[in-house]
Design a protein around this motif. Structure first.
Motif, PDB file in Angstrom:
ATOM      1  N   GLU A   4       0.847  -1.150  -0.002  1.00  0.00           N
ATOM      2  CA  GLU A   4       0.027  -0.116  -0.044  1.00  0.00           C
ATOM      3  C   GLU A   4       0.615   1.162   0.084  1.00  0.00           C
ATOM      4  O   GLU A   4       0.430   2.419  -0.529  1.00  0.00           O
ATOM      5  CB  GLU A   4      -1.039   0.003   1.179  1.00  0.00           C
ATOM      6  N   THR A   5       2.002   1.231   0.753  1.00  0.00           N
ATOM      7  CA  THR A   5       3.016   2.546   0.690  1.00  0.00           C
ATOM      8  C   THR A   5       3.913   2.328  -0.358  1.00  0.00           C
ATOM      9  O   THR A   5       4.559   3.452  -0.552  1.00  0.00           O
ATOM     10  CB  THR A   5       3.778   2.400   2.246  1.00  0.00           C
ATOM     11  N   ALA A   6       3.978   1.261  -1.217  1.00  0.00           N
ATOM     12  CA  ALA A   6       4.926   1.037  -2.338  1.00  0.00           C
ATOM     13  C   ALA A   6       6.398   1.388  -1.650  1.00  0.00           C
ATOM     14  O   ALA A   6       7.278   1.906  -2.452  1.00  0.00           O
ATOM     15  CB  ALA A   6       4.675   2.378  -3.211  1.00  0.00           C
ATOM     16  N   LEU A   7       6.548   0.881  -0.412  1.00  0.00           N
ATOM     17  CA  LEU A   7       7.955   1.089   0.022  1.00  0.00           C
ATOM     18  C   LEU A   7       8.574  -0.336  -0.227  1.00  0.00           C
ATOM     19  O   LEU A   7       7.990  -1.410   0.407  1.00  0.00           O
ATOM     20  CB  LEU A   7       7.657   1.314   1.344  1.00  0.00           C
ATOM     21  N   PRO A   8       9.761  -0.598  -0.555  1.00  0.00           N
ATOM     22  CA  PRO A   8      10.620  -1.604  -0.525  1.00  0.00           C
ATOM     23  C   PRO A   8      11.115  -2.155   0.931  1.00  0.00           C
ATOM     24  O   PRO A   8      11.291  -1.177   1.520  1.00  0.00           O
ATOM     25  CB  PRO A   8      11.705  -1.299  -1.401  1.00  0.00           C
ATOM     26  N   ALA A   9      10.977  -3.189   1.146  1.00  0.00           N
ATOM     27  CA  ALA A   9      11.435  -3.617   2.580  1.00  0.00           C
ATOM     28  C   ALA A   9      12.838  -3.190   2.780  1.00  0.00           C
ATOM     29  O   ALA A   9      13.069  -3.006   4.129  1.00  0.00           O
ATOM     30  CB  ALA A   9      11.375  -5.202   2.554  1.00  0.00           C
ATOM     31  N   ARG A  10      13.670  -2.905   1.692  1.00  0.00           N
ATOM     32  CA  ARG A  10      14.998  -2.777   2.025  1.00  0.00           C
ATOM     33  C   ARG A  10      15.071  -1.240   2.616  1.00  0.00           C
ATOM     34  O   ARG A  10      16.105  -0.757   2.739  1.00  0.00           O
ATOM     35  CB  ARG A  10      15.983  -3.041   0.680  1.00  0.00           C
ATOM     36  N   SER A  11      13.994  -0.345   2.289  1.00  0.00           N
ATOM     37  CA  SER A  11      14.059   0.855   2.812  1.00  0.00           C
ATOM     38  C   SER A  11      13.621   1.006   4.232  1.00  0.00           C
ATOM     39  O   SER A  11      13.822   2.222   4.825  1.00  0.00           O
ATOM     40  CB  SER A  11      12.888   1.528   2.067  1.00  0.00           C
ATOM     41  N   LEU A  12      13.312  -0.078   4.915  1.00  0.00           N
ATOM     42  CA  LEU A  12      13.125  -0.034   6.498  1.00  0.00           C
ATOM     43  C   LEU A  12      14.418   0.127   7.048  1.00  0.00           C
ATOM     44  O   LEU A  12      15.385  -0.476   6.858  1.00  0.00           O
ATOM     45  CB  LEU A  12      12.294  -1.432   6.962  1.00  0.00           C
ATOM     46  N   THR A  13      14.192   0.571   8.343  1.00  0.00           N
ATOM     47  CA  THR A  13      15.522   0.727   9.234  1.00  0.00           C
ATOM     48  C   THR A  13      15.044  -0.137  10.646  1.00  0.00           C
ATOM     49  O   THR A  13      16.053  -0.392  11.240  1.00  0.00           O
ATOM     50  CB  THR A  13      15.833   2.154   9.564  1.00  0.00           C
ATOM     51  N   HIS A  14      13.870  -0.278  10.782  1.00  0.00           N
ATOM     52  CA  HIS A  14      13.466  -0.998  12.050  1.00  0.00           C
ATOM     53  C   HIS A  14      12.445  -1.831  11.660  1.00  0.00           C
ATOM     54  O   HIS A  14      11.606  -1.503  10.966  1.00  0.00           O
ATOM     55  CB  HIS A  14      13.110  -0.140  13.230  1.00  0.00           C
ATOM     56  N   VAL A  15      12.404  -3.088  12.314  1.00  0.00           N
ATOM     57  CA  VAL A  15      10.913  -3.715  12.484  1.00  0.00           C
ATOM     58  C   VAL A  15      10.574  -4.134  13.970  1.00  0.00           C
ATOM     59  O   VAL A  15      11.627  -4.765  14.733  1.00  0.00           O
ATOM     60  CB  VAL A  15      11.316  -5.024  11.613  1.00  0.00           C
ATOM     61  N   LEU A  16       9.519  -3.648  14.216  1.00  0.00           N
ATOM     62  CA  LEU A  16       9.040  -3.965  15.715  1.00  0.00           C
ATOM     63  C   LEU A  16       7.893  -4.834  15.916  1.00  0.00           C
ATOM     64  O   LEU A  16       7.151  -4.616  15.154  1.00  0.00           O
ATOM     65  CB  LEU A  16       8.739  -2.408  16.312  1.00  0.00           C
ATOM     66  N   ALA A  17       7.868  -5.697  16.779  1.00  0.00           N
ATOM     67  CA  ALA A  17       6.699  -6.408  16.933  1.00  0.00           C
ATOM     68  C   ALA A  17       6.104  -6.725  18.245  1.00  0.00           C
ATOM     69  O   ALA A  17       6.880  -6.805  19.199  1.00  0.00           O
ATOM     70  CB  ALA A  17       6.942  -7.807  16.308  1.00  0.00           C
ATOM     71  N   ALA A  18       4.937  -6.160  18.470  1.00  0.00           N
ATOM     72  CA  ALA A  18       4.174  -6.285  19.456  1.00  0.00           C
ATOM     73  C   ALA A  18       3.491  -7.526  19.650  1.00  0.00           C
ATOM     74  O   ALA A  18       2.669  -7.832  18.890  1.00  0.00           O
ATOM     75  CB  ALA A  18       3.277  -5.165  20.001  1.00  0.00           C
ATOM     76  N   THR A  19       3.737  -8.402  20.788  1.00  0.00           N
ATOM     77  CA  THR A  19       2.946  -9.770  20.869  1.00  0.00           C
ATOM     78  C   THR A  19       3.126 -10.323  22.152  1.00  0.00           C
ATOM     79  O   THR A  19       4.238 -10.129  22.952  1.00  0.00           O
ATOM     80  CB  THR A  19       3.607 -10.752  19.894  1.00  0.00           C
ATOM     81  N   CYS A  20       2.425 -11.022  22.568  1.00  0.00           N
ATOM     82  CA  CYS A  20       2.349 -11.900  23.927  1.00  0.00           C
ATOM     83  C   CYS A  20       2.333 -13.359  23.654  1.00  0.00           C
ATOM     84  O   CYS A  20       2.202 -13.994  24.425  1.00  0.00           O
ATOM     85  CB  CYS A  20       1.474 -11.526  24.974  1.00  0.00           C
ATOM     86  N   THR A  21       2.203 -13.742  22.245  1.00  0.00           N
ATOM     87  CA  THR A  21       2.122 -15.034  21.852  1.00  0.00           C
ATOM     88  C   THR A  21       3.055 -15.127  20.586  1.00  0.00           C
ATOM     89  O   THR A  21       2.681 -15.443  19.669  1.00  0.00           O
ATOM     90  CB  THR A  21       0.698 -15.442  21.101  1.00  0.00           C
ATOM     91  N   LEU A  41       5.612   3.630  10.472  1.00  0.00           N
ATOM     92  CA  LEU A  41       5.880   4.922  11.291  1.00  0.00           C
ATOM     93  C   LEU A  41       7.034   5.586  10.551  1.00  0.00           C
ATOM     94  O   LEU A  41       8.137   5.042  10.631  1.00  0.00           O
ATOM     95  CB  LEU A  41       6.013   4.493  12.731  1.00  0.00           C
ATOM     96  N   ASP A  42       7.024   6.819  10.358  1.00  0.00           N
ATOM     97  CA  ASP A  42       8.088   7.672   9.818  1.00  0.00           C
ATOM     98  C   ASP A  42       7.910   9.110  10.147  1.00  0.00           C
ATOM     99  O   ASP A  42       6.721   9.544  10.689  1.00  0.00           O
ATOM    100  CB  ASP A  42       8.338   7.467   8.495  1.00  0.00           C
ATOM    101  N   SER A  43       8.774  10.058   9.954  1.00  0.00           N
ATOM    102  CA  SER A  43       8.527  11.567  10.098  1.00  0.00           C
ATOM    103  C   SER A  43       7.910  12.266   8.851  1.00  0.00           C
ATOM    104  O   SER A  43       7.472  13.189   9.212  1.00  0.00           O
ATOM    105  CB  SER A  43       9.783  12.099  10.366  1.00  0.00           C
ATOM    106  N   GLU A  44       7.668  11.430   7.649  1.00  0.00           N
ATOM    107  CA  GLU A  44       7.040  12.226   6.799  1.00  0.00           C
ATOM    108  C   GLU A  44       5.455  12.169   6.467  1.00  0.00           C
ATOM    109  O   GLU A  44       5.221  13.237   6.235  1.00  0.00           O
ATOM    110  CB  GLU A  44       7.765  11.557   5.378  1.00  0.00           C
ATOM    111  N   GLY A  45       4.906  11.169   6.734  1.00  0.00           N
ATOM    112  CA  GLY A  45       3.514  11.143   6.680  1.00  0.00           C
ATOM    113  C   GLY A  45       3.224  10.862   5.033  1.00  0.00           C
ATOM    114  O   GLY A  45       3.849  10.328   4.529  1.00  0.00           O
ATOM    115  N   GLY A  46       2.088  11.796   4.617  1.00  0.00           N
ATOM    116  CA  GLY A  46       1.689  11.675   3.500  1.00  0.00           C
ATOM    117  C   GLY A  46       0.178  11.474   3.520  1.00  0.00           C
ATOM    118  O   GLY A  46      -0.471  11.381   4.492  1.00  0.00           O
TER     119      GLY A  46
END
Length: 328
Positions: free
Chosen positions: A67-84, A168-173
């Motif tokens: 949906e964002t047309a962002l390549p995965a390689r453009s990411l700097t962080h991956v965060l996961a919230a989970t208790c399972t 999550l980023d600083s740019e929005g859109g």
């Protein structure tokens, strides 16, 4: 300096298999009327035997990146919230980063139970304050039906499986939401009220049978009291420190745990039912995925319009609780 944290492309994923209240009545001493009157839940989704929480997360994450047309390689962080999580280690975040071919990103899980989405917003804001160029894939994913004791009617009727992802980023859109403020709190003295077993406190030797400590346990009445009190308090505090009241909020999206809790919190905050979004009947309590799933559905249903301010709040095991203000 203004802190810019924007939430982009909120996408949810639920498994295909549905468990109705009538299905549960065949497993445990309960019925549809009893469940609906006490919880508001009619259905919940359950992941397949071949799926894990990371698979739900991957489906939501791929949709988000598409949906964002962002390549995965453009990411700097991956965060996961989970208790399972799939495993105590490796983390879902690492599994997800690898599956997406995201490269050497910072990847980590964190546990705040049902408050995971709000805690994640706070973490994302902190990372962006440190490095505004960061681009964070944030997922909430839960396989709660893997930790349900299907013989305990007090808990087995409550939970379902789901995942949600955003960037999550600083740019929005276009279509993004600015995270205006977040407040997270906890009380570890009440840690025994809700417990999801399966960790190292469950002492098993190879070949030992799983006992009740492996599954979710909850003291319902005490949990209800704390949940209502703390969610009301944190919402009032967050609004006050931003010079706002509930009249400044177009939509209220609480954690989807129990209809009685939702109604009690809404009543004490003085918000009418027409400004409260509820999708509990279809999904049950999906823990950290609950609020982002509800937000995604609210937007799709036209309940959130550009310029709207949305207040979200949650309460979970820990005990943890929090609230956030989003401006779409």
């Amino acid at each position: 300096m203004t802190l810019n944290c924007h939430l982009r492309a909120l996408c949810a994923h639920v498994p295909e298999t549905v468990i109705t209240n009538d299905d549960l009545a065949a497993l445990v001493d309960t019925n549809d009327q009893w469940i609906v009157e006490r919880t508001g839940i009619r259905r919940r989704h359950r992941l397949a035997d071949t799926e894990n929480a990371s698979d739900l997360a991957l489906a939501a994450a791929r949709r988000c990146l598409e949906e964002t047309a962002l390549p995965a390689r453009s990411l700097t962080h991956v965060l996961a919230a989970t208790c399972t999580p799939d495993h105590l280690s490796p983390s879902i975040a690492c599994i997800l980063a690898g599956a997406l071919d995201a490269g050497p990103v910072m990847a980590m899980d964190f546990g705040a139970a049902c408050t995971g989405f709000i805690y994640g917003l706070s973490l994302g804001r902190a990372f962006l304050a440190q490095a505004p160029e960061s681009r964070i894939l944030f997922v909430c994913t839960e396989a709660l039906t893997r930790r349900v004791n299907w013989q305990d009617r007090g808990t087995c009727v409550l939970f379902g499986d789901a995942a949600a992802a955003c960037v999550l980023d600083s740019e929005g859109g276009e279509g993004s939401a600015r995270v205006e403020d977040v407040l997270c709190q906890s009380d570890g003295t009440q840690r025994d009220l809700i417990v999801v077993g399966g960790g190292t406190a469950c002492r098993y030797a190879p070949g030992d049978p799983v006992d009740d400590s492996f599954f979710i346990s909850m003291r319902g009445r005490d949990t209800y009291k704390h949940a209502v009190r703390q969610m009301v308090q944190v919402c009032e505090t967050l609004l006050a420190r931003n010079g706002l009241t509930m009249d400044d909020v177009e939509l209220f999206v609480p954690h989807q745990a129990n209809i009685r809790i939702i109604e009690a919190v809404g009543s004490r905050l003085g918000v009418g039912a027409e400004r409260v979004f509820v999708n509990l009947a279809e999904y049950g309590n999906t823990s950290s995925a609950s609020i982002p799933l509800a937000l995604a559905e609210a937007r799709a249903a036209g309940r959130i319009r550009p310029g709207d301010r949305v207040l979200v709040t949650a309460f979970g095991a820990g005990l943890t609780w929090g609230a956030a203000l989003l401006r779409f």
